[in-house]
Design a protein around this motif. Structure first.
Motif, PDB file in Angstrom:
ATOM      1  N   LEU A 267       7.160   2.623  -6.339  1.00 42.99           N
ATOM      2  CA  LEU A 267       5.931   3.287  -5.841  1.00 42.99           C
ATOM      3  C   LEU A 267       5.750   4.716  -6.202  1.00 42.99           C
ATOM      4  CD1 LEU A 267       6.303   2.223  -1.884  1.00 42.99           C
ATOM      5  CD2 LEU A 267       4.731   1.337  -3.376  1.00 42.99           C
TER       6      LEU A 267
ATOM      7  N   ARG B   9       2.341   6.766  -5.720  1.00 45.41           N
ATOM      8  CA  ARG B   9       1.705   6.165  -4.609  1.00 45.41           C
ATOM      9  C   ARG B   9       1.760   7.227  -3.120  1.00 45.41           C
ATOM     10  NH1 ARG B   9      -1.398   2.303  -7.057  1.00 45.41           N
ATOM     11  NH2 ARG B   9      -0.106   0.591  -7.809  1.00 45.41           N
TER      12      ARG B   9
ATOM     13  N   ALA C 174       4.395  -2.878  -2.695  1.00 41.65           N
ATOM     14  CA  ALA C 174       4.296  -2.482  -4.193  1.00 41.65           C
ATOM     15  C   ALA C 174       3.733  -3.531  -5.230  1.00 41.65           C
ATOM     16  CB  ALA C 174       5.583  -1.916  -4.750  1.00 41.65           C
TER      17      ALA C 174
ATOM     18  N   ASP D  33       0.023  -3.144  -7.033  1.00 43.62           N
ATOM     19  CA  ASP D  33      -0.102  -3.394  -8.233  1.00 43.62           C
ATOM     20  C   ASP D  33      -0.964  -4.467  -8.528  1.00 43.62           C
ATOM     21  OD1 ASP D  33       2.079  -1.652  -8.864  1.00 43.62           O
ATOM     22  OD2 ASP D  33       3.556  -2.934  -9.017  1.00 43.62           O
TER      23      ASP D  33
END
Ligand code: CTP
Length: 413
Positions: free
Chosen positions: A186, A189, A400, A404
Motif C-alpha cells: 500500500l 496510498r 491493495a 491495483d
C-alpha cells in the motif's frame, strides 16, 4: 502482514546509554516468536553485559571480529547470512557514520556490510548530536541506501537535555521490524479508516452507544500502516491505544465522524484512495440533547430518536472522480450471506466484509472472528476463524489488489 513468528532477527547494539534496554528488546522480539542473536560493539559492552544478553537470547553474543571462539561457532559471513532482518538499537552517531561510509572495523559493521537482509536502524543520542549536519547527512545517505530509519522520540534524555534523541520503546521497535518485513503493497496510498462505536449524547452525562470495541478497525489501520499506507484512523470512543504509524482523529458522534471522514477523504490534493468503514455507527441519535441532566420522573419515559447521516451511503453517492475505493462492513445476527448480499445492493461498495455479531463466534469484542467477503460481482467466501490481525491483513491485501486493478489514472481519486 508479516509476523515475527519464526523470523530470525540479529540485534546489533552500539555504545549509547539506551544500550541498557537491549535485554528488553530481545524479550520483546522473542515474545513475538522471533529467534534473536545479539552482536555488541565494544562500547556497547560498557553499558550492557554480553552475559545478560546471552541469558535472554539463549545464544552466544558476538563482540569481537577476531574472537576465535565466537568465529568458530558462527563465522561473521555466516552471521550476515543468518537473519531475516537486522535491527541496530541504539545506533550511535559513530555507527551511522561508519555504515554510511562502508567502514568495517568491527564485527557489527562487517556483518551489516556483508548482509542482504533488511536493516532497521534506531538512532539514539544527545539532541545536539542528532541535529548535527554530519549526522543528518549520514542519515539521509543511509535512507537513500535503503536502510529503514526509526526516528528517535523526543523527551528527557539521559544527559538531562530535553529534545529528540530518545530510543523508541521496544514495542515500537518490534513494529518497525515488522514493517521492514512486510511487503509495501500500500505504499503511496492514502487510507481513511473508521473504527469503534459512536456515542450519541442524551444529556451532559448520558449517551447512546453500542458494543463495538474498535479492535477490527484498529487492526486494519495497523496492518495498512505496516504495508506502507498513510493512514488516518477516525475513531469513536474506545479503550485502545492508537496504532503505530497512524494518525488518529478522535470523534464521538456519528455527525462528528461524518465530518472527519469527509474532511480527510476529500482533502484537496490529498484525497484518500480508499475508505474502510469498520465503525459501528449509531443509526439514530436523540432528537434533543438536554442541556442539563434529565431527572427521573414517575412512570415510563420515551426518548424520540432521529436518523443519523449514513456516512458510507453518502460516500457511495459521490461522483466517480471523487469516489474512493469503498470497503463496508455488515454486522448481522442471522442469515449473514443473504443479508450481506442485500446490503451490497443498497450500498454498492467495492468490498463488503460481513460478520456475525451474536452467538459463540460473535465478532463484537472478540479477538478472533470469521468474515464473509463480497464484491458487487461475487461472493469471495468465508475467511477464518482467525485472529483479528490476520483478518485485517487479509482485508489490506484485498484492498491493495482492488486498488491495483483500478484503471490507470484512476488511482489518484
Ligand atoms: N455505516 C455508516 N453510517 C451509518 C451506519 C452505517 O457509515 N450511519 C457504515 C458502517 O460503518 C458499515 C456499514 O455502513 O460499514 C454498515 O451498513 P448498514 O446498512 O448500516 O448495516 P448495519 O449496521 O449492519 O445495519 P442494518 O441492520 O440496519 O442493516
Amino acid at each position: 502482514m508479516s509476523t515475527l513468528a519464526g523470523r530470525r532477527v540479529l540485534l546489533g547494539i552500539t555504545g549509547g546509554i539506551a544500550a541498557y534496554k537491549g535485554p528488553l528488546i530481545v524479550r520483546e522480539l522473542t515474545a513475538a516468536g522471533a529467534t534473536v542473536r545479539v552482536v555488541l560493539s565494544r562500547a556497547a559492552a560498557e553499558f550492557v553485559t554480553p552475559l545478560a544478553l546471552q541469558a535472554v537470547s539463549h545464544h552466544a553474543v558476538g563482540v569481537d571480529l577476531f574472537d576465535p571462539t565466537y568465529e568458530q561457532q558462527i563465522g561473521h559471513i555466516e552471521l550476515a547470512r543468518w537473519p531475516d532482518l537486522i535491527l541496530v538499537a541504539p545506533a550511535t552517531a559513530h555507527l551511522l557514520a561508519r555504515l554510511a561510509h562502508g567502514l568495517c572495523d568491527d564485527l557489527l559493521t562487517t556483518v551489516l556490510t556483508a548482509t542482504r537482509a533488511p536493516v532497521v536502524l534506531a538512532p539514539a543520542m544527545n539532541t545536539q548530536m542528532w541535529a548535527h549536519h554530519a549526522v543528518a547527512r549520514n542519515v539521509a545517505q543511509l535512507r537513500q541506501d535503503g536502510y529503514h530509519i526509526v526516528p528517535p522520540d523526543s523527551g528527557e534524555l539521559a544527559c538531562q537535555e530535553v529534545g529528540a534523541g530518545r530510543m523508541p520503546d521496544p514495542p515500537e521497535l518490534r513494529l518497525a521490524c515488522l514493517q521492514a518485513l512486510t511487503p509495501p503493497i500500500l505504499r503511496g496510498r492514502r487510507l481513511v479508516i473508521t473504527a469503534g462505536p459512536t456515542a450519541e449524547p442524551i444529556d451532559p452525562v448520558r449517551f447512546l452507544t453500542n458494543r463495538s470495541s474498535g479492535k477490527m478497525g484498529y487492526a486494519i489501520a495497523q496492518a495498512a500502516a505496516l504495508a506502507g499506507a498513510q493512514v488516518t484512523l477516525v475513531s469513536g470512543p474506545t479503550a485502545l491505544t492508537a496504532p503505530w504509524g497512524v494518525q488518529r482523529v478522535a470523534v464521538e458522534s456519528a455527525r462528528e465522524m461524518r465530518d472527519a471522514v469527509f474532511a480527510h477523504a476529500l482533502q484537496p490534493g490529498a484525497q484518500a484512495h480508499a475508505v474502510i468503514k469498520a465503525a459501528a455507527v449509531a443509526d439514530y441519535r436523540p432528537q434533543h440533547v438536554a442541556d442539563q441532566k434529565i431527572k427521573k420522573t414517575p412512570g415510563p419515559m420515551s426518548l424520540p430518536l432521529e436518523r443519523n447521516p449514513d456516512i458510507l451511503g453518502e460516500l457511495c453517492d459521490l461522483p466517480a472522480p471523487q469516489r474512493p475505493l469503498l470497503v463496508g462492513f455488515a454486522a448481522e445476527t442471522q442469515d449473514v450471506e443473504r443479508l450481506a448480499a442485500e446490503k451490497l445492493q443498497r450500498k454498492p461498495v467495492d468490498l463488503l466484509v460481513a460478520n456475525r455479531v451474536s452467538g459463540p463466534d460473535s465478532a463484537f469484542g472478540a479477538d478472533t472472528s470469521s468474515v464473509l467477503f463480497l464484491t458487487p460481482r461475487e461472493s469471495l467466501g468465508w475467511f477464518g476463524p482467525a485472529p483479528k490481525e490476520t483478518t485485517a491483513a487479509e482485508i489490506v491485501r484485498r484492498v491493495a489488489l482492488l486498488l491495483d486493478a483500478r484503471p490507470a489514472g484512476d488511482d489518484a481519486p
